[in-house]
Design a protein around this motif. Structure first.
Motif, PDB file in Angstrom:
ATOM      1  N   TYR A 110      15.516   6.996  35.515  1.00  0.00           N
ATOM      2  CA  TYR A 110      16.684   6.188  35.149  1.00  0.00           C
ATOM      3  C   TYR A 110      16.742   5.966  33.638  1.00  0.00           C
ATOM      4  O   TYR A 110      15.717   5.743  32.998  1.00  0.00           O
ATOM      5  N   ASP A 111      17.929   6.025  33.097  1.00  0.00           N
ATOM      6  CA  ASP A 111      18.109   5.601  31.711  1.00  0.00           C
ATOM      7  C   ASP A 111      19.305   4.662  31.633  1.00  0.00           C
ATOM      8  O   ASP A 111      19.846   4.256  32.668  1.00  0.00           O
ATOM      9  N   LYS A 112      19.737   4.335  30.413  1.00  0.00           N
ATOM     10  CA  LYS A 112      20.811   3.361  30.221  1.00  0.00           C
ATOM     11  C   LYS A 112      22.098   3.697  30.949  1.00  0.00           C
ATOM     12  O   LYS A 112      22.939   2.839  31.151  1.00  0.00           O
ATOM     13  N   ARG A 113      22.294   4.995  31.271  1.00  0.00           N
ATOM     14  CA  ARG A 113      23.546   5.362  31.913  1.00  0.00           C
ATOM     15  C   ARG A 113      23.503   5.161  33.416  1.00  0.00           C
ATOM     16  O   ARG A 113      24.515   4.914  34.046  1.00  0.00           O
ATOM     17  N   SER A 114      22.325   5.303  33.985  1.00  0.00           N
ATOM     18  CA  SER A 114      22.231   5.180  35.435  1.00  0.00           C
ATOM     19  C   SER A 114      21.639   3.834  35.838  1.00  0.00           C
ATOM     20  O   SER A 114      21.537   3.539  37.023  1.00  0.00           O
ATOM     21  N   ALA A 115      21.238   3.038  34.861  1.00  0.00           N
ATOM     22  CA  ALA A 115      20.667   1.723  35.159  1.00  0.00           C
ATOM     23  C   ALA A 115      21.097   0.743  34.081  1.00  0.00           C
ATOM     24  O   ALA A 115      21.398   1.150  32.970  1.00  0.00           O
ATOM     25  N   SER A 123      19.552  -3.088  37.399  1.00  0.00           N
ATOM     26  CA  SER A 123      20.622  -2.648  38.283  1.00  0.00           C
ATOM     27  C   SER A 123      20.570  -1.119  38.324  1.00  0.00           C
ATOM     28  O   SER A 123      20.724  -0.464  37.298  1.00  0.00           O
ATOM     29  N   LEU A 124      20.314  -0.572  39.510  1.00  0.00           N
ATOM     30  CA  LEU A 124      20.086   0.874  39.631  1.00  0.00           C
ATOM     31  C   LEU A 124      21.245   1.565  40.330  1.00  0.00           C
ATOM     32  O   LEU A 124      21.755   1.077  41.341  1.00  0.00           O
ATOM     33  N   SER A 125      21.625   2.712  39.822  1.00  0.00           N
ATOM     34  CA  SER A 125      22.664   3.490  40.468  1.00  0.00           C
ATOM     35  C   SER A 125      22.046   4.239  41.659  1.00  0.00           C
ATOM     36  O   SER A 125      20.943   4.767  41.569  1.00  0.00           O
ATOM     37  N   THR A 126      22.760   4.240  42.790  1.00  0.00           N
ATOM     38  CA  THR A 126      22.248   4.912  43.992  1.00  0.00           C
ATOM     39  C   THR A 126      23.357   5.776  44.582  1.00  0.00           C
ATOM     40  O   THR A 126      24.462   5.828  44.039  1.00  0.00           O
ATOM     41  N   VAL A 127      23.067   6.424  45.708  1.00  0.00           N
ATOM     42  CA  VAL A 127      24.073   7.231  46.401  1.00  0.00           C
ATOM     43  C   VAL A 127      25.176   6.344  46.963  1.00  0.00           C
ATOM     44  O   VAL A 127      26.198   6.832  47.422  1.00  0.00           O
ATOM     45  N   ASN A 128      24.944   5.047  46.938  1.00  0.00           N
ATOM     46  CA  ASN A 128      25.873   4.107  47.551  1.00  0.00           C
ATOM     47  C   ASN A 128      26.120   2.936  46.601  1.00  0.00           C
ATOM     48  O   ASN A 128      25.914   1.781  46.953  1.00  0.00           O
ATOM     49  N   ASP A 154      11.496  -8.068  21.498  1.00  0.00           N
ATOM     50  CA  ASP A 154      11.230  -7.075  20.453  1.00  0.00           C
ATOM     51  C   ASP A 154      11.091  -5.666  21.032  1.00  0.00           C
ATOM     52  O   ASP A 154      10.963  -4.698  20.291  1.00  0.00           O
ATOM     53  N   TYR A 155      11.096  -5.585  22.342  1.00  0.00           N
ATOM     54  CA  TYR A 155      11.010  -4.276  22.989  1.00  0.00           C
ATOM     55  C   TYR A 155      12.304  -3.983  23.744  1.00  0.00           C
ATOM     56  O   TYR A 155      12.856  -4.873  24.391  1.00  0.00           O
ATOM     57  N   GLU A 156      12.746  -2.735  23.658  1.00  0.00           N
ATOM     58  CA  GLU A 156      13.930  -2.361  24.434  1.00  0.00           C
ATOM     59  C   GLU A 156      13.531  -1.332  25.483  1.00  0.00           C
ATOM     60  O   GLU A 156      12.540  -0.630  25.349  1.00  0.00           O
ATOM     61  N   PHE A 157      14.380  -1.241  26.531  1.00  0.00           N
ATOM     62  CA  PHE A 157      14.104  -0.324  27.626  1.00  0.00           C
ATOM     63  C   PHE A 157      14.472   1.104  27.235  1.00  0.00           C
ATOM     64  O   PHE A 157      15.530   1.335  26.643  1.00  0.00           O
ATOM     65  N   ARG A 158      13.616   2.049  27.567  1.00  0.00           N
ATOM     66  CA  ARG A 158      13.902   3.473  27.407  1.00  0.00           C
ATOM     67  C   ARG A 158      13.943   4.105  28.797  1.00  0.00           C
ATOM     68  O   ARG A 158      13.846   3.402  29.801  1.00  0.00           O
ATOM     69  N   GLU A 159      14.044   5.456  28.820  1.00  0.00           N
ATOM     70  CA  GLU A 159      14.069   6.148  30.113  1.00  0.00           C
ATOM     71  C   GLU A 159      12.855   5.733  30.965  1.00  0.00           C
ATOM     72  O   GLU A 159      11.720   5.832  30.513  1.00  0.00           O
ATOM     73  N   SER A 160      13.109   5.254  32.160  1.00  0.00           N
ATOM     74  CA  SER A 160      12.058   4.705  33.015  1.00  0.00           C
ATOM     75  C   SER A 160      12.088   5.398  34.374  1.00  0.00           C
ATOM     76  O   SER A 160      13.029   6.119  34.668  1.00  0.00           O
TER      77      SER A 160
END
Ligand SMILES: [Zn+2]
Length: 433
Positions: A110-115, A123-128, A154-160
């Protein structure tokens, strides 16, 4: 500044009725990765494919059809397989033995576009649709990685990655956190959000140029595609009459070749559209709504409707990486409205390709006129939409010689004043929308 990245494993509290959506998302994500690996791995007969772009060109559409995943997750699945293929190829070069990558571990990227990452949930994007998953935060997180990185601004989320532990039936989020103590960088991120919104309009056509932009770029050659299509259908017709099995096979391979040829043309056109968008610093590209286009627009064959959809999809997924939004607007009156004075009338067409305003006598290429109206429609929507309350970010259409706001303010671009040859001289023709 040095990049500091830490991975923090946090348990997710997934709503029970949504667990299955995540499992299905994983299945389909792995399907994308495995399909890609199978396609890309050609050792020992041929070279393996290690280009993400090539893999996306060949498989993206098919995988979008075969799954319910979002564009971004399909791309991530393709990319994951290409990364693995690359390491496989590297191992082969080192003389090691290896085989086609296969993916069966429970994992979704997941990255910023799908989560959407928050400090207390993701918030995660799923098939539904999306699923909101609260983190399970320990009572005293201070000295733990969760307190030190996940909860630390001070930390940001990256691809997880999302993973699942079968024995405990628990979902874990492996959040990759990157330090952003660089104030300058943070300021840059903040300002890009509030940046001007600039819209590139695109009009699609069944003859002449395939796409015409509001900046006056004429892209692709629909006539060439039509010609080739007719030749192809002629040949196929005569082969079908032969009716033999070999004729049937020949038709099939011709179909494949034909489709690839058209797809190549459409990829080129999509690249040109995005080059135009970047050249004019556009934040959005807008097309007319393609639904029911065959009923609405004269001369649109099934083939054209398919080609338009492909083109739209190519632009959509390539734009994602460039952080450019791609939208559709209702096509009503975009070909009848004068892009200069706003007068709308059926008679405003001199000929198929020339627009001539009955009121102000403005005359220009009909598709170019339509693309400016398409851009303006999105501009109106962005302007009235809920997002415009965020400090009133300015909205504007990208035109050949500069930009135009909704209330008719024109700003000439530096490069176009140098050009001087533009048919859109701002003072005479564009202002007064
Ligand atoms: Zn007019």
């Amino acid at each position: 500044m040095e990049d500091v990245i830490r991975t923090v494993k946090v348990k997710l509290n997934v709503p029970t009725n949504r667990c299955d959506d995540l499992h299905q998302t994983k299945d389909q994500f792995l399907h994308c990765a495995n399909t890609t690996a199978e396609w890309a791995w050609r050792h020992p007969d041929e070279y393996c494919v290690t280009s993400k772009q090539q893999a996306e060109n060949a498989l993206y559409e098919r995988l979008r059809d075969e799954t319910d995943l979002t564009a971004n997750l399909v791309q991530k699945g393709i990319r994951r397989a290409i990364e693995a293929t690359k390491s496989g190829v590297a191992r082969l070069k080192n003389g090691e033995t290896t085989s086609q990558p296969h993916f069966d571990a429970w994992s979704v990227v997941y990255d910023k576009r799908s989560a959407t990452f928050h400090r207390d949930h993701v918030s995660l994007s799923t098939v539904n649709g999306r699923v909101e998953c609260p983190y399970v935060i320990p009572d005293d997180p201070e000295q733990t990685p969760i307190g030190e990185y996940l909860l630390n601004e001070d930390y940001e989320f990256r691809e997880s990655t999302l993973q699942y532990d079968r024995s405990s039936e628990t979902f874990y989020f492996h959040a990759r956190m990157r330090r952003t103590t660089d104030d300058y960088e943070r300021a840059a991120v903040a300002s890009s959000d509030a940046e001007h919104r600039t819209v590139l309009g695109v009009d699609l056509n069944v003859d002449g140029s395939l796409a015409v932009t509001s900046t006056g770029a004429f892209i692709g050659n629909a006539d060439k595609m039509n010609h080739r299509r007719r030749e192809f259908e002629k040949t196929r017709g005569s082969m079908q009459q032969a009716g033999t099995r070999s004729a049937h096979l020949a038709i099939q391979s011709m179909d494949d070749r034909e489709r690839r040829w058209v797809q190549d043309e459409l990829h080129c056109a999509s690249n040109e559209i995005l080059t135009e968008a970047r050249k004019h610093s556009c934040t959005h590209v807008v097309f007319e709504d393609l639904t029911d286009i065959r009923k609405r627009m004269a001369g649109v064959k099934r083939f054209h409707a398919w080609a338009f959809r492909c083109l739209y999809q190519y632009v959509e997924y390539k734009a994602e990486a460039l952080r450019i939004g791609v939208e559709q607007v209702s096509p009503a009156y975009t070909s009848q409205r004068c892009s200069k004075c706003g007068f709308t009338d059926e008679m405003n067409r001199r000929s198929k390709h020339t627009f001539a305003c009955q009121k102000c006598e403005y005359e220009l290429n009909a598709d170019y006129n339509a693309s400016k109206n398409i851009a303006r429609k999105l501009l109106k929507r962005l302007h009235s939409g809920p997002t415009s309350s965020d400090g009133g970010a300015p909205c504007q259409c990208a035109l050949k010689s500069g930009t135009l706001t909704l209330n008719g303010e024109f700003h000439a671009s530096v490069s176009s004043t140098v050009e001087g040859e533009s048919t859109d001289k701002p003072t005479t023709e564009i202002v007064g929308y």
